[in-house]
Design a protein around this motif. Structure first.
Motif, PDB file in Angstrom:
ATOM      1  N   GLY A   1       0.787  -1.225   0.000  1.00 30.27           N
ATOM      2  CA  GLY A   1       0.000   0.000   0.000  1.00 30.27           C
ATOM      3  C   GLY A   1       0.816   1.271   0.000  1.00 30.27           C
ATOM      4  O   GLY A   1       0.276   2.364   0.002  1.00 30.27           O
ATOM      5  N   THR A   2       2.161   1.172   0.018  1.00 28.84           N
ATOM      6  CA  THR A   2       2.984   2.376   0.002  1.00 28.84           C
ATOM      7  C   THR A   2       3.152   2.845  -1.431  1.00 28.84           C
ATOM      8  O   THR A   2       3.174   2.057  -2.376  1.00 28.84           O
ATOM      9  N   THR A   3       3.274   4.134  -1.619  1.00 24.30           N
ATOM     10  CA  THR A   3       3.417   4.706  -2.951  1.00 24.30           C
ATOM     11  C   THR A   3       4.730   5.464  -3.042  1.00 24.30           C
ATOM     12  O   THR A   3       5.237   6.013  -2.068  1.00 24.30           O
ATOM     13  N   ARG A   4       5.248   5.504  -4.221  1.00 25.97           N
ATOM     14  CA  ARG A   4       6.456   6.272  -4.455  1.00 25.97           C
ATOM     15  C   ARG A   4       6.121   7.749  -4.554  1.00 25.97           C
ATOM     16  O   ARG A   4       5.035   8.131  -4.987  1.00 25.97           O
ATOM     17  N   SER A   5       7.039   8.566  -4.151  1.00 23.13           N
ATOM     18  CA  SER A   5       6.800   9.997  -4.171  1.00 23.13           C
ATOM     19  C   SER A   5       6.725  10.491  -5.608  1.00 23.13           C
ATOM     20  O   SER A   5       7.496  10.075  -6.476  1.00 23.13           O
ATOM     21  N   VAL A   6       5.757  11.370  -5.852  1.00 24.88           N
ATOM     22  CA  VAL A   6       5.579  11.947  -7.178  1.00 24.88           C
ATOM     23  C   VAL A   6       6.486  13.158  -7.315  1.00 24.88           C
ATOM     24  O   VAL A   6       6.546  13.996  -6.402  1.00 24.88           O
ATOM     25  N   PRO A   7       7.209  13.297  -8.412  1.00 23.10           N
ATOM     26  CA  PRO A   7       8.063  14.471  -8.591  1.00 23.10           C
ATOM     27  C   PRO A   7       7.253  15.753  -8.516  1.00 23.10           C
ATOM     28  O   PRO A   7       6.079  15.801  -8.913  1.00 23.10           O
ATOM     29  N   GLN A   8       7.882  16.804  -8.031  1.00 24.56           N
ATOM     30  CA  GLN A   8       7.173  18.058  -7.828  1.00 24.56           C
ATOM     31  C   GLN A   8       6.619  18.644  -9.127  1.00 24.56           C
ATOM     32  O   GLN A   8       5.482  19.129  -9.140  1.00 24.56           O
ATOM     33  N   PRO A   9       7.370  18.634 -10.253  1.00 27.72           N
ATOM     34  CA  PRO A   9       6.767  19.147 -11.494  1.00 27.72           C
ATOM     35  C   PRO A   9       5.517  18.367 -11.902  1.00 27.72           C
ATOM     36  O   PRO A   9       4.533  18.961 -12.353  1.00 27.72           O
ATOM     37  N   LEU A  10       5.547  17.034 -11.745  1.00 33.04           N
ATOM     38  CA  LEU A  10       4.371  16.236 -12.090  1.00 33.04           C
ATOM     39  C   LEU A  10       3.207  16.541 -11.159  1.00 33.04           C
ATOM     40  O   LEU A  10       2.056  16.641 -11.594  1.00 33.04           O
ATOM     41  N   GLN A  11       3.486  16.712  -9.852  1.00 32.68           N
ATOM     42  CA  GLN A  11       2.433  17.037  -8.907  1.00 32.68           C
ATOM     43  C   GLN A  11       1.822  18.400  -9.224  1.00 32.68           C
ATOM     44  O   GLN A  11       0.605  18.590  -9.140  1.00 32.68           O
ATOM     45  N   THR A  12       2.673  19.353  -9.610  1.00 39.95           N
ATOM     46  CA  THR A  12       2.168  20.677  -9.980  1.00 39.95           C
ATOM     47  C   THR A  12       1.280  20.589 -11.217  1.00 39.95           C
ATOM     48  O   THR A  12       0.225  21.243 -11.289  1.00 39.95           O
ATOM     49  N   ALA A  13       1.700  19.773 -12.194  1.00 42.77           N
ATOM     50  CA  ALA A  13       0.890  19.606 -13.399  1.00 42.77           C
ATOM     51  C   ALA A  13      -0.450  18.957 -13.083  1.00 42.77           C
ATOM     52  O   ALA A  13      -1.485  19.340 -13.631  1.00 42.77           O
ATOM     53  N   LEU A  14      -0.439  17.977 -12.174  1.00 45.44           N
ATOM     54  CA  LEU A  14      -1.690  17.325 -11.790  1.00 45.44           C
ATOM     55  C   LEU A  14      -2.625  18.286 -11.071  1.00 45.44           C
ATOM     56  O   LEU A  14      -3.836  18.292 -11.306  1.00 45.44           O
ATOM     57  N   ASP A  15      -2.075  19.108 -10.198  1.00 44.54           N
ATOM     58  CA  ASP A  15      -2.903  20.091  -9.491  1.00 44.54           C
ATOM     59  C   ASP A  15      -3.497  21.107 -10.462  1.00 44.54           C
ATOM     60  O   ASP A  15      -4.672  21.487 -10.355  1.00 44.54           O
ATOM     61  N   PHE A  16      -2.688  21.539 -11.418  1.00 43.19           N
ATOM     62  CA  PHE A  16      -3.193  22.493 -12.409  1.00 43.19           C
ATOM     63  C   PHE A  16      -4.289  21.868 -13.273  1.00 43.19           C
ATOM     64  O   PHE A  16      -5.291  22.523 -13.583  1.00 43.19           O
ATOM     65  N   ALA A  17      -4.097  20.592 -13.640  1.00 38.77           N
ATOM     66  CA  ALA A  17      -5.120  19.910 -14.435  1.00 38.77           C
ATOM     67  C   ALA A  17      -6.421  19.773 -13.648  1.00 38.77           C
ATOM     68  O   ALA A  17      -7.516  19.934 -14.197  1.00 38.77           O
ATOM     69  N   GLY A  18      -6.313  19.497 -12.338  1.00 38.78           N
ATOM     70  CA  GLY A  18      -7.517  19.388 -11.524  1.00 38.78           C
ATOM     71  C   GLY A  18      -8.290  20.688 -11.440  1.00 38.78           C
ATOM     72  O   GLY A  18      -9.522  20.690 -11.389  1.00 38.78           O
ATOM     73  N   ARG A  19      -7.565  21.826 -11.428  1.00 37.18           N
ATOM     74  CA  ARG A  19      -8.239  23.120 -11.396  1.00 37.18           C
ATOM     75  C   ARG A  19      -8.742  23.539 -12.765  1.00 37.18           C
ATOM     76  O   ARG A  19      -9.717  24.292 -12.866  1.00 37.18           O
ATOM     77  N   ALA A  20      -8.101  23.072 -13.828  1.00 38.51           N
ATOM     78  CA  ALA A  20      -8.469  23.528 -15.164  1.00 38.51           C
ATOM     79  C   ALA A  20      -9.581  22.690 -15.792  1.00 38.51           C
ATOM     80  O   ALA A  20     -10.276  23.177 -16.691  1.00 38.51           O
ATOM     81  N   ILE A  21      -9.768  21.458 -15.340  1.00 36.46           N
ATOM     82  CA  ILE A  21     -10.760  20.590 -15.975  1.00 36.46           C
ATOM     83  C   ILE A  21     -12.177  21.155 -15.894  1.00 36.46           C
ATOM     84  O   ILE A  21     -12.888  21.209 -16.906  1.00 36.46           O
ATOM     85  N   PRO A  22     -12.669  21.579 -14.709  1.00 33.62           N
ATOM     86  CA  PRO A  22     -14.065  22.059 -14.651  1.00 33.62           C
ATOM     87  C   PRO A  22     -14.373  23.217 -15.593  1.00 33.62           C
ATOM     88  O   PRO A  22     -15.350  23.138 -16.356  1.00 33.62           O
ATOM     89  N   PRO A  23     -13.575  24.322 -15.597  1.00 29.78           N
ATOM     90  CA  PRO A  23     -13.934  25.404 -16.527  1.00 29.78           C
ATOM     91  C   PRO A  23     -13.787  25.014 -17.992  1.00 29.78           C
ATOM     92  O   PRO A  23     -14.602  25.420 -18.828  1.00 29.78           O
ATOM     93  N   LEU A  24     -12.765  24.209 -18.330  1.00 23.96           N
ATOM     94  CA  LEU A  24     -12.616  23.776 -19.714  1.00 23.96           C
ATOM     95  C   LEU A  24     -13.773  22.889 -20.144  1.00 23.96           C
ATOM     96  O   LEU A  24     -14.279  23.003 -21.273  1.00 23.96           O
ATOM     97  N   LEU A  25     -14.205  22.001 -19.258  1.00 26.05           N
ATOM     98  CA  LEU A  25     -15.336  21.136 -19.578  1.00 26.05           C
ATOM     99  C   LEU A  25     -16.609  21.947 -19.755  1.00 26.05           C
ATOM    100  O   LEU A  25     -17.413  21.671 -20.656  1.00 26.05           O
ATOM    101  N   LEU A  26     -16.788  22.973 -18.937  1.00 29.61           N
ATOM    102  CA  LEU A  26     -17.971  23.827 -19.062  1.00 29.61           C
ATOM    103  C   LEU A  26     -17.949  24.623 -20.363  1.00 29.61           C
ATOM    104  O   LEU A  26     -18.971  24.725 -21.064  1.00 29.61           O
ATOM    105  N   ILE A  27     -16.785  25.174 -20.709  1.00 34.19           N
ATOM    106  CA  ILE A  27     -16.675  25.931 -21.960  1.00 34.19           C
ATOM    107  C   ILE A  27     -16.936  25.030 -23.163  1.00 34.19           C
ATOM    108  O   ILE A  27     -17.654  25.405 -24.109  1.00 34.19           O
TER     109      ILE A  27
END
Length: 441
Positions: A85-111
């Motif tokens: 059940g342990t996970t490897r640490s996600v690199p910071q650039p990848l984590q930043t990209a994932l966070d940005f995608a999570g914030r960008a999906i709702p408005p892009l989907l609505l548009i």
């Protein structure tokens, strides 16, 4: 030195190639046994009553091969992800990209949703599919109030869908009321039935609650079938009026909207109008749900979902909490039912079976209970995505079931399992620093 030693220990604990192949072979053998009668051999009764069968061993071999390769890929993914059940640490650039995608999906989907009628104006099939997806998004958001926020398992949600549809059909055909007049009435009547369902199940939980709600949905369907003098019975109700644009009909006559605007009439105008109507209803459902979550009643729903006994101990009236959850979810189901009736122009009991309730519940669970974005993505996937398999009628439900099983293994809490809390500590850092100073003192 320590990191290299831990890496060596991690590698030594990973299963070997023989273990992976053995597990994949067992999975392939199980798939072979299960799919042999489902896919490999097909039978049907001949014209003279004799049994006719034919084989599809090539399709069977492809399915078994997919299971074999998929088992290897899953095991390799588990090794990469980490043991126990342990996970490897996600690199910071990848984590930043994932966070940005999570914030960008709702408005892009609505548009993109707003632009669907513009992009696919000449493609009637995609417009109809978009209307269907938005209808199930609205149903999912309505059921999400009951199941996701309040934690009440409802297997009879299709009953409120049917009440809304038949309310609009009967009021419009018998009394001549318009869609915009019948729409709030359909929601109020469905909410009333939601309260009527809530009273008998106030003391029920879990499986017992699910059984009663399932029975309620079947009772509504049987009443619709047998009350022929009112509902038309199995024949249904036809010639249901279409909605108008502020009293202006979307027809080809001189008093139609196209003639008044001085443009050429097209049947697509009505489809585009219906698309934006269901989009507005879905956005209204989303907005009201988000606002209710931030109010005391929304927090009471979440407290009821987490622990009903603790909820009672806090002094929360669980009776009104449950009834408001049922009534609110039922009201949105009634709105969707009224739109379904005016969209189809014909309704019958066959449109409100248990399969509809199961599909909406699957959308809520797979999307992530309590998550608005997750429900929308799940509806888009289950309703829109599986239209790609419409040409494979024999494998469509098989792929549907396999996809749900894999999703539950990969994301047991749904596509969007994380939900932002509705209550925050605004001075969390200040409080923690004060407590630290007191501890030092």
């Amino acid at each position: 030195m320590t990191s290299s030693t831990s890496e060596l220990t991690h590698v030594s604990r990973l299963p070997g190639v023989a273990f992976i192949l053995k597990k994949a072979l067992i999975s392939a053998l199980v798939a072979l046994v299960l799919f042999s009668l489902m896919v490999g051999i097909r039978t049907e009764a001949g014209p003279t009553g004799q049994l006719i069968y034919w084989t599809r061993f090539d399709d069977l071999a492809i399915l078994v091969l997919i299971v074999f390769v998929g088992s290897i890929v899953i095991e390799l993914f588990r090794q990469w992800w980490g043991p126990a059940g342990t996970t490897r640490s996600v690199p910071q650039p990848l984590q930043t990209a994932l966070d940005f995608a999570g914030r960008a999906i709702p408005p892009l989907l609505l548009i993109f949703t707003f632009l669907v009628p513009v992009i696919f104006y000449n493609q009637r099939y995609i417009l109809d599919l978009g209307i269907l997806v938005l209808t199930y998004v609205m149903l999912g958001w309505g059921l999400n109030v009951v199941v996701g926020l309040a934690g009440l398992l409802d297997l009879g949600y299709v009953a409120f869908y049917a009440v809304g549809a038949y309310s609009y059909a009967l009021l419009s055909t018998n009394l001549g009321l318009s869609f915009w007049t019948c729409l709030p009435l359909a929601g109020i009547l469905a909410a009333l039935w939601g309260v009527m369902l809530g009273f008998p199940v106030l003391r029920l939980r879990g499986d017992y609650l699910a059984i009663v709600t399932l029975a309620f949905g079947e009772i509504i369907r049987l009443v619709i079938i047998n009350w022929q003098s009112l509902t038309g019975g199995p024949n249904g109700i036809s010639a249901i009026p279409r909605p108008s644009f502020f009293g202006i009909p979307l027809t080809a006559g001189e008093d139609g909207l196209a003639a008044r605007l001085g443009i050429e009439f097209s049947p697509t105008h009505r489809i585009v109008f219906l698309f934006y109507v269901i989009l507005a209803l879905a956005l209204l459902t989303n907005w009201v749900t988000i606002r209710l979550r931030r109010l005391p009643i929304g927090r009471a729903w979440e407290a009821l979902r987490e622990d009903e006994v603790a909820c009672r101990a806090l002094g929360i009236n669980t009776t009104t909490t449950k009834l408001t959850a049922f009534a609110t979810g039922a009201m949105f189901g009634g709105f969707a039912g009224a739109f379904f009736a005016t969209r189809q122009g014909f309704i019958s009991p066959e449109s409100f079976t248990f399969q509809e309730s199961a599909l909406v519940l699957a959308i809520v669970v797979l999307g992530g209970m309590g998550s608005q974005l997750g429900v929308a993505l799940a509806a888009l996937t289950l309703i829109g995505g599986f239209e790609l398999f419409r040409g494979f009628d024999q494998y469509r439900m098989l792929v549907f079931g396999m996809a749900m099983v894999l999703l539950m293994i990969w994301r047991p809490r749904g596509l969007v399992g994380y939900r932002a809390p509705t209550v925050f500590l605004k001075r969390s850092e200040a409080i923690s620093s004060e407590l630290a100073r007191e501890g030092r003192g």
